[in-house]
Design a protein around this motif. Structure first.
Motif, mmCIF file in Angstrom:
data_model
loop_
_atom_site.group_PDB
_atom_site.id
_atom_site.type_symbol
_atom_site.label_atom_id
_atom_site.label_comp_id
_atom_site.label_asym_id
_atom_site.label_seq_id
_atom_site.Cartn_x
_atom_site.Cartn_y
_atom_site.Cartn_z
ATOM 1 N N HIS A 20 0.848 -1.180 0.000
ATOM 2 C CA HIS A 20 0.000 0.000 0.000
ATOM 3 C C HIS A 20 0.889 1.238 0.000
ATOM 4 C CE1 HIS A 20 0.596 -1.245 4.224
ATOM 5 N NE2 HIS A 20 0.482 0.031 4.556
ATOM 6 N N GLN A 21 0.266 2.389 -0.114
ATOM 7 C CA GLN A 21 0.985 3.639 -0.293
ATOM 8 C C GLN A 21 0.844 4.516 0.932
ATOM 9 O OE1 GLN A 21 -1.541 4.478 -3.692
ATOM 10 N NE2 GLN A 21 -2.329 6.319 -2.684
ATOM 11 N N PRO A 22 1.696 5.529 1.069
ATOM 12 C CA PRO A 22 1.527 6.466 2.175
ATOM 13 C C PRO A 22 0.242 7.272 2.003
ATOM 14 C CG PRO A 22 3.727 6.622 1.217
ATOM 15 C CD PRO A 22 2.900 5.799 0.275
ATOM 16 N N PRO A 23 -0.367 7.704 3.097
ATOM 17 C CA PRO A 23 -1.534 8.575 2.979
ATOM 18 C C PRO A 23 -1.135 9.958 2.481
ATOM 19 C CG PRO A 23 -0.870 8.377 5.273
ATOM 20 C CD PRO A 23 -0.006 7.420 4.491
ATOM 21 N N SER A 24 -2.112 10.727 2.051
ATOM 22 C CA SER A 24 -1.834 12.089 1.587
ATOM 23 C C SER A 24 -1.421 12.985 2.739
ATOM 24 C CB SER A 24 -3.066 12.671 0.901
ATOM 25 O OG SER A 24 -3.533 11.817 -0.116
ATOM 26 N N LEU A 25 -2.048 12.814 3.871
ATOM 27 C CA LEU A 25 -1.670 13.529 5.088
ATOM 28 C C LEU A 25 -2.177 12.757 6.292
ATOM 29 C CD1 LEU A 25 -3.916 16.661 5.703
ATOM 30 C CD2 LEU A 25 -4.389 15.029 3.906
ATOM 31 N N VAL A 26 -1.596 13.067 7.445
ATOM 32 C CA VAL A 26 -1.938 12.397 8.701
ATOM 33 C C VAL A 26 -2.279 13.462 9.731
ATOM 34 C CG1 VAL A 26 -1.077 10.950 10.596
ATOM 35 C CG2 VAL A 26 -0.433 10.422 8.230
ATOM 36 N N ALA A 27 -3.384 13.265 10.422
ATOM 37 C CA ALA A 27 -3.761 14.138 11.530
ATOM 38 C C ALA A 27 -3.736 13.349 12.824
ATOM 39 C CB ALA A 27 -5.146 14.734 11.296
ATOM 40 N N GLN A 28 -3.310 14.009 13.895
ATOM 41 C CA GLN A 28 -3.211 13.360 15.206
ATOM 42 C C GLN A 28 -4.129 14.084 16.193
ATOM 43 O OE1 GLN A 28 1.020 13.903 15.714
ATOM 44 N NE2 GLN A 28 1.499 11.905 14.820
ATOM 45 N N PRO A 29 -5.399 13.720 16.224
ATOM 46 C CA PRO A 29 -6.344 14.404 17.107
ATOM 47 C C PRO A 29 -6.085 14.085 18.570
ATOM 48 C CG PRO A 29 -7.380 12.485 16.128
ATOM 49 C CD PRO A 29 -6.034 12.625 15.467
ATOM 50 N N GLU A 30 -6.561 14.996 19.434
ATOM 51 C CA GLU A 30 -6.443 14.794 20.870
ATOM 52 C C GLU A 30 -7.795 14.734 21.562
ATOM 53 O OE1 GLU A 30 -3.896 18.008 22.071
ATOM 54 O OE2 GLU A 30 -2.065 16.865 21.629
ATOM 55 N N ALA A 81 -5.587 7.542 -3.529
ATOM 56 C CA ALA A 81 -4.650 8.655 -3.656
ATOM 57 C C ALA A 81 -4.950 9.748 -2.635
ATOM 58 C CB ALA A 81 -4.703 9.222 -5.074
ATOM 59 N N ASP A 82 -6.219 10.094 -2.463
ATOM 60 C CA ASP A 82 -6.601 11.156 -1.530
ATOM 61 C C ASP A 82 -7.123 10.521 -0.252
ATOM 62 O OD1 ASP A 82 -5.951 13.148 -3.362
ATOM 63 O OD2 ASP A 82 -7.946 13.127 -4.251
ATOM 64 N N THR A 83 -6.231 10.344 0.712
ATOM 65 C CA THR A 83 -6.590 9.678 1.967
ATOM 66 C C THR A 83 -6.035 10.451 3.146
ATOM 67 O OG1 THR A 83 -6.664 7.470 0.974
ATOM 68 C CG2 THR A 83 -6.353 7.580 3.355
ATOM 69 N N LEU A 84 -6.893 10.691 4.120
ATOM 70 C CA LEU A 84 -6.499 11.250 5.410
ATOM 71 C C LEU A 84 -6.361 10.098 6.393
ATOM 72 C CD1 LEU A 84 -6.130 13.482 7.581
ATOM 73 C CD2 LEU A 84 -8.637 13.492 7.803
ATOM 74 N N CYS A 85 -5.190 9.927 6.939
ATOM 75 C CA CYS A 85 -4.957 8.934 7.987
ATOM 76 C C CYS A 85 -5.126 9.620 9.336
ATOM 77 C CB CYS A 85 -3.557 8.345 7.850
ATOM 78 S SG CYS A 85 -3.104 7.207 9.177
ATOM 79 N N ILE A 86 -5.989 9.081 10.173
ATOM 80 C CA ILE A 86 -6.183 9.620 11.518
ATOM 81 C C ILE A 86 -5.433 8.736 12.501
ATOM 82 C CG2 ILE A 86 -7.852 10.188 13.309
ATOM 83 C CD1 ILE A 86 -9.868 10.839 11.194
ATOM 84 N N ASP A 87 -4.361 9.291 13.030
ATOM 85 C CA ASP A 87 -3.475 8.594 13.961
ATOM 86 C C ASP A 87 -3.976 8.868 15.380
ATOM 87 O OD1 ASP A 87 -1.456 7.758 15.632
ATOM 88 O OD2 ASP A 87 0.124 8.958 14.700
ATOM 89 N N PHE A 88 -4.443 7.820 16.060
ATOM 90 C CA PHE A 88 -5.062 7.985 17.375
ATOM 91 C C PHE A 88 -4.068 7.898 18.531
ATOM 92 C CE2 PHE A 88 -8.982 6.985 15.012
ATOM 93 C CZ PHE A 88 -9.832 7.943 15.559
ATOM 94 N N SER A 89 -2.781 7.963 18.256
ATOM 95 C CA SER A 89 -1.792 7.743 19.320
ATOM 96 C C SER A 89 -1.845 8.808 20.416
ATOM 97 C CB SER A 89 -0.381 7.689 18.720
ATOM 98 O OG SER A 89 -0.062 8.905 18.056
ATOM 99 N N ARG A 90 -2.336 10.012 20.091
ATOM 100 C CA ARG A 90 -2.429 11.064 21.108
ATOM 101 C C ARG A 90 -3.724 10.975 21.920
ATOM 102 N NH1 ARG A 90 0.987 15.735 20.519
ATOM 103 N NH2 ARG A 90 2.465 15.487 18.797
ATOM 104 N N MET A 91 -4.671 10.193 21.468
ATOM 105 C CA MET A 91 -5.876 9.957 22.267
ATOM 106 C C MET A 91 -5.632 8.696 23.095
ATOM 107 S SD MET A 91 -8.998 11.046 19.699
ATOM 108 C CE MET A 91 -10.254 10.780 20.963
ATOM 109 N N ASN A 92 -4.804 8.869 24.110
ATOM 110 C CA ASN A 92 -4.305 7.721 24.876
ATOM 111 C C ASN A 92 -4.551 7.884 26.367
ATOM 112 O OD1 ASN A 92 -2.488 9.747 25.388
ATOM 113 N ND2 ASN A 92 -0.664 8.513 25.001
ATOM 114 N N ARG A 93 -5.685 8.466 26.700
ATOM 115 C CA ARG A 93 -6.032 8.684 28.099
ATOM 116 C C ARG A 93 -6.938 7.574 28.623
ATOM 117 N NH1 ARG A 93 -5.614 13.776 25.762
ATOM 118 N NH2 ARG A 93 -7.618 13.452 24.712
ATOM 119 N N ILE A 94 -6.670 7.169 29.844
ATOM 120 C CA ILE A 94 -7.579 6.280 30.556
ATOM 121 C C ILE A 94 -8.562 7.187 31.284
ATOM 122 C CG2 ILE A 94 -7.778 4.496 32.329
ATOM 123 C CD1 ILE A 94 -4.883 3.674 31.570
ATOM 124 N N VAL A 95 -9.780 7.244 30.787
ATOM 125 C CA VAL A 95 -10.760 8.226 31.232
ATOM 126 C C VAL A 95 -11.267 7.910 32.624
ATOM 127 C CG1 VAL A 95 -12.998 9.279 30.700
ATOM 128 C CG2 VAL A 95 -11.432 8.662 28.835
#
Length: 456
Positions: free
Chosen positions: A35-45, A82-96
């Motif tokens: 597979h290919q790299p995404p177009s961009l990656v966002a890291q939401p919190e 080709a046009d893909t946003l990858c949402i990286d959840f690594s920053r949403m790592n809280r034990i609520v």
């Protein structure tokens, strides 16, 4: 910079990844599906940021792929558009929340299983699902993961109480409750569990916790034959012994683990066992299992009761993939798995073992055999096309046999890109059509993880 990146730049700043070298890291996984790299990656919190990302991506006609720890094996989080946003959840790592009284916790999707158990250790509770890799809990839910402890504690399916999910229109829904059971409405919690991110984005989960056992005893047990080891497993399960782990490693897997971790075990088919309970309960379990193993050609039963010894044993088991790869310099691993009813387990493993030996391939067999699931690690040179062809033939034969006895083409890896055709064979055209109707109803624009699960 594309228009989606421009519209998100102020909100996310350095949490928006656009550099090609950084994007390339998101095209890596433990599977081998190209597979290919995404177009961009966002890291939401926050959940609100996830909702914003979904709305913006939909407006710009971008696909969305959720990304956890990158440990999936069937291309489950692969970028194929080709046009893909990858949402990286690594920053949403809280034990609520941790509610010891209710035996539950609430976590964000980027929390890993090791992080959770480390955090709750002082409560006397633990989260049992152990797929081996330190996967994110969001990814484990999305692939309906299981692992070494499933035989006693169940898979992710049995350990989820409820979810919060962002849907294709950017809305937030809640499924399930904190109660241990409910007869209210459709079971949306388990609809999203195992959906591989194709129906929505999991942004919070309520999980069951279990009490830490008073005593834990681990053991290794060698057998003269694969059949003897597997028959011991079958007899143990049919006798109702509440054993916590029953892992099978064939002689090729033991050879690799010995070289990697200096275990010094005899290179024979081996069971790795673990017993949980009180002192008396563990002793009773052990007596029953020993009786069944002795009648099936069991050899020396070696124990590990100290924490450091148990950890070393299971670390070696979890590192078996890398140990196998290191046996063949320059090789890569293709991992496949099936799951069958336990009454068919011995035959299924024997068939796979016989085919591997006839092919001349190096392909260790390991299994969570207490629940009828086993894996084959095909260790292959990249350019050796003849060996790849042999491996594909063996894999297809394994799947065909599993389906013929009422089993499944994938016990815990999911479908992703790699087993879409096998899923069609398993479920049939009408069932797959029903799944497509659900997908089209919840994600009519195919926003979420397109190309996965279904053959288009």
């Amino acid at each position: 910079m594309n228009s989606l990146a421009q519209s998100l730049g102020d909100q996310f700043g350095t949490r928006l990844v656009t550099a090609s070298s950084a994007l390339a890291q998101y095209a890596q996984s433990e599977g081998l599906h190209a597979h290919q790299p995404p177009s961009l990656v966002a890291q939401p919190e926050t959940i609100d940021e996830v909702k914003l990302l979904v709305k913006k991506a939909a407006e710009e006609n971008y696909a969305i792929v959720a990304y956890g720890a990158g440990t999936s094996l069937e291309g489950n989080a692969a970028t194929i558009n080709a046009d893909t946003l990858c949402i990286d959840f690594s920053r949403m790592n809280r034990i609520v929340e941790v509610s010891a009284a209710d035996l539950l916790c609430v976590v964000e999707p980027g929390v890993t299983r090791e992080q959770l158990n480390q955090d709750i250790r002082a409560t006397g509770l633990f989260f049992p699902v152990d797929p081996g890799a330190n996967a994110s809990l969001g990814g484990m839910i999305s692939t309906r993961a299981s692992g070494t402890t499933t035989v006693r504690y169940g898979s992710m399916r049995e350990n989820i109480l409820g979810l919060k999910v962002v849907t294709a229109d950017g809305s937030l829904i809640s499924t399930g409750t904190r109660a241990r059971k409910s007869a209210s409405g459709y079971d949306l919690t388990h609809l999203y569990t195992g959906a591989e991110g194709t129906l929505g984005l999991i942004v919070e989960a309520s999980l069951r916790l279990h009490g830490q056992p008073e005593k834990i005893l681990a053991a290794t047990w060698d057998f003269g034959t694969i059949e003897g080891a597997v028959d011991t497993v079958i007899a143990t399960i049919q006798s109702g012994v509440p054993i916590a782990r029953m892992e099978l490693l064939d002689e090729a897997a033991i050879r690799a683990c010995n070289r990697q971790s200096a275990l010094g075990l005899p290179e024979k088919p081996m069971l790795f066992l673990e017993f949980h309970g009180s002192d008396a309960g563990v002793a009773d379990q052990l007596d029953l299992v020993r009786l069944m193993g002795d009648s099936n050609g069991g050899g020396k039963l070696q124990f590990a009761s100290a924490t450091e010894d148990r950890n070393a044993l299971w670390k070696a088991r979890h590192q078996a993939l890398w140990a196998a790869k290191n046996m063949v310099p320059g090789a890569v691993a293709w991992i496949t798995d099936i799951c069958v009813p336990i009454s068919h387990l011995s035959d299924a493993i024997t068939r796979a073992k016989t085919a591997i030996q006839a092919s001349g391939l190096f392909a260790p067999i390991l299994g969570h055999v207490g629940d009828g699931n086993f894996h084959v690690f095909f260790i292959l040179q990249v350019e050796d096309m003849a060996s790849w062809d042999k491996a594909r033939i063996i894999n297809e034969a394994m799947i065909d046999h599993a389906l013929s006895v009422g089993g499944t083409c994938t016990g815990e890896h999911g479908i992703g890109l790699g087993k879409r055709e096998a899923m069609r064979r398993e479920h049939g055209a009408n069932s797959v059509a029903t799944m497509r109707q659900i997908k089209n109803a919840l994600d009519p624009s195919s926003l979420f993880n397109p190309g996965k699960i279904f053959l288009d």
